[in-house]
Design an enzyme around this catalytic site. Structure first.
Site, PDB file in Angstrom:
ATOM      1  N   CYS A 175       0.537  -1.493  -0.342  1.00 61.85           N
ATOM      2  CA  CYS A 175      -0.115   0.130   0.046  1.00 61.85           C
ATOM      3  C   CYS A 175       0.877   1.309  -0.410  1.00 61.85           C
ATOM      4  O   CYS A 175       0.634   2.076  -0.646  1.00 61.85           O
ATOM      5  CB  CYS A 175      -1.210   0.072   0.837  1.00 61.85           C
ATOM      6  N   HIS A 200      -2.319   6.782   3.635  1.00 60.07           N
ATOM      7  CA  HIS A 200      -1.126   6.878   3.960  1.00 60.07           C
ATOM      8  C   HIS A 200      -0.022   7.974   3.864  1.00 60.07           C
ATOM      9  O   HIS A 200      -0.481   8.639   2.532  1.00 60.07           O
ATOM     10  CB  HIS A 200      -0.453   6.101   3.065  1.00 60.07           C
TER      11      HIS A 200
END
Length: 440
Positions: free
Chosen positions: A238, A331
């Protein structure tokens, strides 16, 4: 589960402005919403919108937080037309009760091309209706038609999977490898979120806005493994996906020698139930197992080339420091880069703004208006404010400025549970349909 899972739904929005050869005409503002899922078949509606201008060289300027002009392409028109004309493709979700699996279920609830007909999970869940097997943790209800689907074991030989063409795998790394191979051997197109096959010499780590050409290795993969129609395509990790998309315009325009990245990664990346509250509340954890190594190795393969059925790593180095922070999704990454070709911050920003909307031009129905956008505000992107941009499929870049150690420093942000996980797999499958690797 370090493959960054699930939690939230955004809205799919696109405001289209079409400029024909005769002048400018404002396109219809399209908002597609589906209860229990973050989008419906926009492809057909965009196809109708664009057909009015089929005789002209249309240019599309899409407003996200910024405006970017892109040339409409024939292949994009083909892809969007498929949303209206193609027969539904039957798909299965493995690991359907877990965090990544639940995100797949949510995103596929109203998909214009794909229809879930089979589910796979552990022996404990097998034989149960999905609504009874899953401890549903999404912010929207289980899509209605999925509630009564019966869960099977993850056994490719079971009749429940006979008619399936696509398998989306949200399986844990501990079991994913052999199971995914068994489905591919039976002719299924497998799209994996697990790390098991990412570094295989004949398996692409596919990110369509970054390395769409890597799909060309599939014929060699089939030959190597004796598979006629099946194959395996993986997502990246990710955090790697966010960095790869965010830096792609810079890599393409100027080249990169060195990347130093410090991540601030959401707790949803650790799966459910995730970290104990005593570990993450009022805290930052400066360690995520194996995450740094994934960023450093996967990015070289992703940015590399493919020829004669083989991958050739890109020639640059990555130093990653990964941290778990107390946010739910998204993120954030602080990055410093050394360029191969000198560039000013203004030139780097211009390259980001000029980067085409690759997945949209390909006609992928889940594609955002822009794969990557630049924020001009000094304090953006921010996790809570910008993670759902482009329905979670857009990566945000901001704070481009000179670096006293390397050449340029900047910030990237992406939704780890969408573009960095299940959503990325869905884009990969859509692209393989457009490329003719999966027949509808």
């Amino acid at each position: 589960q370090n493959e960054d899972c699930v939690e939230r739904v955004g809205e799919r929005m696109a405001g289209a402005f079409v400029v024909s050869s005769g002048g400018a005409a404002r396109g219809a503002d399209v908002r597609a919403r589906a209860e229990g899922r973050c989008g419906v078949a926009m492809g057909a509606r965009f196809g109708q919108q664009w057909s009015t201008f089929a005789g002209a060289k249309a240019r599309v300027a899409v407003q996200a937080p910024r405006r970017a002009r892109v040339q409409t392409r024939a292949k994009g028109a083909v892809g969007t037309k498929m949303a209206a004309d193609a027969k539904e493709i039957k798909v299965a979700v493995l690991g359907c009760t877990g965090s990544v699996g639940q995100r797949f279920m949510e995103l596929l609830g109203g998909h214009p091309w794909f229809k879930i007909v089979a589910l796979g999970a552990s022996v404990r869940s097998a034989g149960k209706k999905y609504e009874d097997a899953a401890n549903w943790k999404q912010a929207v209800p289980i899509p209605e038609y999925m509630r009564s689907l019966v869960v099977s074991e993850c056994d490719a030989s079971l009749s429940a999977f006979d008619d399936v063409q696509i398998v989306f795998s949200g399986l844990d790394n501990e079991v994913a490898g052999d199971i995914e191979e068994s489905f591919a051997a039976r002719g299924k197109a497998v799209f994996s979120n697990a790390k098991n096959h990412r570094m295989d010499g004949d398996v692409p780590i596919l990110i369509p806005p970054v390395n769409a050409q890597h799909i060309d290795v599939i014929p060699q993969q089939r030959k190597n493994r004796g598979w006629d129609t099946g194959f395996i395509v993986t997502n990246s990790n990710c955090s790697t996906a966010v960095m790869a998309i965010g830096l792609k315009p810079i890599m393409e325009q100027f080249g990169i020698d060195i990347v130093q990245v410090t991540t601030m990664q959401a707790i949803s990346g650790s799966g459910y139930p995730g970290l104990p509250s005593m570990d993450i509340l009022d805290n930052v954890v400066p360690y995520i197992g194996s995450e740094e190594g994934k960023m450093e190795s996967e990015s070289k393969k992703i940015y590399g080339s493919v020829s004669d059925g083989k991958f050739h790593d890109a020639e640059f180095v990555v130093s990653a420091m990964c941290n778990r922070v107390h946010v739910l999704d998204g993120h954030l990454e602080a990055i410093s880069i050394k360029l191969k070709k000198p560039a000013t911050p203004e030139e780097v920003i211009a390259a980001i703004n000029a980067y085409p909307s690759v997945t949209k031009n390909l006609g992928l129905p889940s594609a955002p208006a822009n794969d990557v956008v630049y924020h001009t505000a000094a304090d953006r992107p921010q996790t809570r404010l910008d993670r759902n941009l482009g329905n979670g499929f857009t990566v945000s870049v901001g704070r481009v400025r000179p670096c006293n150690v390397n050449d340029i420093r900047l910030v990237c942000l992406g939704h780890n549970t969408i573009v960095g996980a299940a959503g990325g797999s869905i884009l990969n499958a859509e692209y393989c349909v457009v490329k003719g690797l999966i027949k509808s």
